[in-house]
Scaffold this active site. Structure first.
Site, short mmCIF file in Angstrom:
data_model
loop_
_atom_site.label_atom_id
_atom_site.label_comp_id
_atom_site.label_asym_id
_atom_site.label_seq_id
_atom_site.Cartn_x
_atom_site.Cartn_y
_atom_site.Cartn_z
N SER A 191 32.63 35.45 40.75
CA SER A 191 33.08 36.34 39.68
C SER A 191 32.83 35.66 38.34
O SER A 191 32.38 34.52 38.29
CB SER A 191 34.56 36.65 39.84
OG SER A 191 35.32 35.51 39.47
N LYS A 192 33.15 36.37 37.30
CA LYS A 192 32.96 35.87 35.92
C LYS A 192 33.54 34.47 35.71
O LYS A 192 33.04 33.71 34.89
CB LYS A 192 33.63 36.85 34.94
CG LYS A 192 32.71 37.98 34.52
CD LYS A 192 31.87 37.58 33.32
CE LYS A 192 30.72 38.53 33.07
NZ LYS A 192 29.50 37.86 32.65
N ARG A 193 34.59 34.16 36.46
CA ARG A 193 35.20 32.84 36.30
C ARG A 193 34.21 31.73 36.61
O ARG A 193 34.33 30.61 36.13
CB ARG A 193 36.40 32.68 37.25
CG ARG A 193 37.67 33.37 36.80
CD ARG A 193 38.77 33.16 37.82
NE ARG A 193 38.35 33.62 39.14
CZ ARG A 193 38.17 32.85 40.19
NH1 ARG A 193 38.39 31.57 40.11
NH2 ARG A 193 37.80 33.37 41.35
#
Ligand code: GLU
Length: 494
Positions: A254-256
């Site tokens: 994910s974006k993380r």
């Protein structure tokens, strides 16, 4: 195998995710391996989240990646339209057919009533399933609801005591599912729009899809869809659920973890051929010792059975390394493409290159000097920014190397370069050695300060090569300024 047809069915609610591109790659490879067709279908029934702009972006990203589809919303095909919002009459027809077969029924429950059911189940700590309240309404009851102005949704009737559903997943093996666990789920909303598990089945069937290859996040939908195939009297396609990609911490990518949209990788200067090779390495190991494969080799060697069910980790370091390998190859095979790639990256970084032949020649020289450091397009900025703008000084480097004793050496080197005959690396190096010999110092006493004066940094491409590419005028001016800075004159800007 007969005529294989696979599809990728994105919902245009965002940019193409690397996980989505990876998924599509499986369908594409499978179709190409078997000489079949790969179809792109846009699943845009969620009108509040789907946009034309995202659809266009998804198509653009696939084109960049080099995955071409044989049928799709832009190229058409024999079983279109390929956008779900344009297929409403087909869904209406099969919804009616299901009702006529007794396999679906109108449900008049309001959202509030359904909510109350759910809450009651929660309070009683039992799993919530639709109560089946509208399963056996009489015509009179239906008419009464209609008279109240209620608009029904449509639910599938999951037959009681039905045979178990057997799913022979090509990646995960056999899964046997008891339909008892399913409740009568909604297939058409009260506003007439079809739901995923219904539209998807109608489309896969009418489009002649032979193999549904998709992510394991859809695994829970498969029994519902198989119920639908059974209700419609259709043979379900073969299915394969590939794992999902994880970040380095073993959580869903994910974006993380950094960039997740495919176009972010394009914008950083990754090459599509490296991306596809990387996708293959995440999916299976073609050969234990080898990492680099041409797309033709991947197509030839692809076997869905070789895809593991375990989730791979998105290894950015490996992708970067692989991209470097492809960058070297591209420099041999098609250097203009590398020049073009770097030009775009520099422009977006606010460092435009002159658009004439001289500008391109200069950039080509910079690319050669940056050499192996250029693994990803954006490295041209990381290692070569000073070729395209004035030096941005690293303060630590200035403090360490632009000291008073370096001032006369830098000034002498500037003079020597100004007077040098042909401006090429051999002469540029000799001039430096002569300056140092005359001053009775080791070459290092000038090499490091010169590098800082010319580039602002302590490390980077080979000094003499970079001076040659930078050109006499710029090099001399920067060395003179460096001399002034070293002498403590606090000069900024040439
Ligand atoms: N539109 C669905 C998605 O984007 C497609 C799922 C499928 O391949 O069946 O996840």
């Amino acid at each position: 195998m007969g005529s294989v047809r696979t599809r990728y069915a994105p919902s245009p609610t965002g940019y193409l995710h690397v996980g989505g591109a990876w998924s599509a790659f499986f369908g594409w490879l499978f179709a190409r391996h078997h000489g079949g067709a790969f179809i792109l279908r846009i699943e845009d029934t969620d009108r509040s989240r789907s946009t034309q702009a995202y659809e266009a972006a998804i198509l653009e990203d696939f084109r960049w990646l080099g995955l071409r589809w044989d049928e799709g919303p832009d190229v058409g095909g024999p079983v279109g339209p390929y956008r779900q919002t344009e297929r409403a009459p087909l869904y209406a027809r099969y919804a009616q057919e299901l009702v006529a077969r007794g396999a679906a029924y109108p449900c008049y429950c309001t959202p509030q009533e359904l909510d109350a059911e759910r809450k009651a189940a929660e309070a009683a700590r039992r799993p919530h399933r639709y109560s089946g309240r509208c399963r056996a309404l009489t015509d009179a009851q239906r008419a009464a609801f209609e008279a109240e102005g209620r608009r029904p949704s449509l639910r599938v009737r999951v037959a009681e005591g039905a045979e178990p559903i057997v799913i022979d997943d090509l990646i995960r093996g056999r899964v046997v599912f008891d339909p008892e666990h399913l409740d009568d789920y909604i297939i058409v909303r009260s506003d007439g729009t079809p739901l995923y598990n219904f539209a998807n089945v109608v489309d896969d069937h009418l489009m002649g899809i032979t193999h549904v290859i998709r992510g394991s996040e859809h695994l829970s939908n498969t029994p519902k869809q198989f119920v639908m195939y059974r209700a419609l009297g259709w043979e379900p396609p073969a299915v394969a659920h590939h794992p999902t990609i994880l970040g380095a911490d073993r959580k869903k990518l994910s974006k993380r973890h950094g960039d997740t949209a495919l176009r972010d990788y394009r914008d950083q200067g990754f090459l599509p051929e490296a991306m596809l090779n990387f996708f293959a390495l995440m999916a299976w190991h073609p050969e234990a010792e080898r990492e680099v494969y041409s797309i033709d080799e991947l197509i030839r060697g692809f076997r869905i059975e070789d895809v593991g069910a375990a989730s791979p980790i998105f290894d950015l370091e490996k992708l970067t390394w692989l991209n470097g390998v492809y960058m070297r190859r591209l420099l041999e095979a098609d250097p203009d493409r590398v020049v073009e790639l770097c030009e775009g990256i520099l422009r977006r970084a606010g460092l435009p290159v002159a658009e004439d032949a001289a500008g391109r020649r200069y950039l080509r020289g910079v690319i050669d000097v940056v050499g192996e450091r250029l693994k990803v397009g954006r490295d041209i900025v990381v290692y070569g920014d000073f070729f395209f703008r004035d030096v941005v000084f690293d303060t630590g480097a200035v403090a360490q190397y632009l000291k008073p004793q370096a001032a006369p050496l830098l000034a002498a080197y500037a003079d020597a370069l100004a007077a040098l005959g042909p401006f090429e690396r051999g002469g540029i190096e000799r001039a430096l050695r002569e300056v140092c010999a005359r001053a009775g110092v080791d070459a290092r006493a000038l090499v490091h300060p010169a590098r800082v004066a010319l580039t602002g940094k302590t490390a980077g491409p080979g000094l003499f090569e970079l001076i040659e590419v930078l050109g006499r005028e710029r090099a001399v001016a920067r060395l003179r300024r460096g001399a002034a800075m070293a002498a403590g004159e606090g000069v900024e800007g040439p």
